[in-house]
Design an enzyme around this catalytic site. Structure first.
Site, short mmCIF file in Angstrom:
data_model
loop_
_atom_site.label_atom_id
_atom_site.label_comp_id
_atom_site.label_asym_id
_atom_site.label_seq_id
_atom_site.Cartn_x
_atom_site.Cartn_y
_atom_site.Cartn_z
N HIS A 111 0.85 -1.19 0.00
CA HIS A 111 0.00 0.00 0.00
C HIS A 111 0.89 1.25 0.00
O HIS A 111 1.86 1.31 0.77
CB HIS A 111 -0.90 -0.02 1.25
CG HIS A 111 -1.82 1.15 1.30
ND1 HIS A 111 -2.93 1.27 0.48
CD2 HIS A 111 -1.78 2.29 2.04
CE1 HIS A 111 -3.54 2.41 0.73
NE2 HIS A 111 -2.86 3.05 1.66
N GLY A 145 -10.40 -6.15 6.74
CA GLY A 145 -10.58 -4.72 6.55
C GLY A 145 -9.85 -4.22 5.30
O GLY A 145 -9.22 -4.99 4.58
#
Ligand code: GRF
Length: 209
Positions: A111, A145
């Site tokens: 990320h 998540g």
């Protein structure tokens, strides 16, 4: 320990995939890339896999009525290819529990932000808009998540006063390419462990070589 068998999921240009392909090609990373799967046809990542002679396939999420069905097909494909670890390299779909359970604690993602700050899409723009002075990238385990799983490693880059989204993204991307390969080396060497203390957040320990 045998060679780590990985499957790489992509959706876009595939520069992180390229970093992994290059490291494998140079024998500086001992993994077997069993398959590259893209959920989007005709993306750069597929061309990179083809050029490197790595098995690759398009499984379009648009061909399935819901995420669950798509994920089941993905799991079957990866299992058939012999995949043990799943590497998300610019894969832009959220995975369902079906997928997460099939490869529990064997899925990693990269990320372009210093998590837990700026999860989700347009992370570099979020960082610029916020005005942080340092940005970076994170490799983490994938949980249910969005970008919330246990952090394996991070790299930091400065945010410069005259940065725009493109310049900052490029500076982060250079670090992504190095960090992803580094983390895969640790995993291949069996050095990445997740703590399992009851009622505590799982943390990642990198054991010494
Ligand atoms: C990278 O910035 C990665 O962190 C994010 O998506 C981008 C993928 O780039 N998840 P590429 O396809 O590897 O070039």
């Amino acid at each position: 320990m045998g060679t780590l068998k990985i499957g790489i999921l992509v959706s876009g240009s595939g520069t992180n995939l390229q970093a992994i392909l290059d490291a494998v090609g140079e024998h500086s990373l001992d993994v077997e890339i069993c398959i590259v799967v893209s959920n989007v046809p005709n993306v750069g990542a597929l061309a990179r896999a083809r050029l490197a002679g790595v098995p690759h396939k398009v499984i379009s999420h648009r061909d399935y009525a819901n995420r669950e069905l798509f994920d089941r097909v993905l799991v079957d494909e990866l299992r058939q290819a012999g995949v043990e670890w799943v590497v998300l390299a610019g894969f832009m779909r959220v995975l369902t529990p079906t997928f997460l359970l099939a490869f529990e604690r064997h899925i990693i993602n990269i990320h372009p932000a210093l998590l837990p700050a700026f999860p989700g899409t347009h992370a570099q723009k979020q960082a610029l808009d916020y005005g942080v002075k340092f940005a970076g990238c994170t490799v983490h385990f994938v949980d249910a998540g969005v970008d919330t799983g246990p952090i394996i490693a991070q790299r930091v880059v400065p945010v410069l006063d005259d940065d725009d989204e493109q310049r900052l993204s490029q500076r982060i991307l250079e670090q992504e390419h190095q960090l992803f390969v580094e983390v895969l080396r640790w995993i291949a060497a069996g050095r990445v462990r997740v703590t399992t203390e009851p009622s505590a957040r799982p943390r990642v320990i990198i054991t010494p070589p």
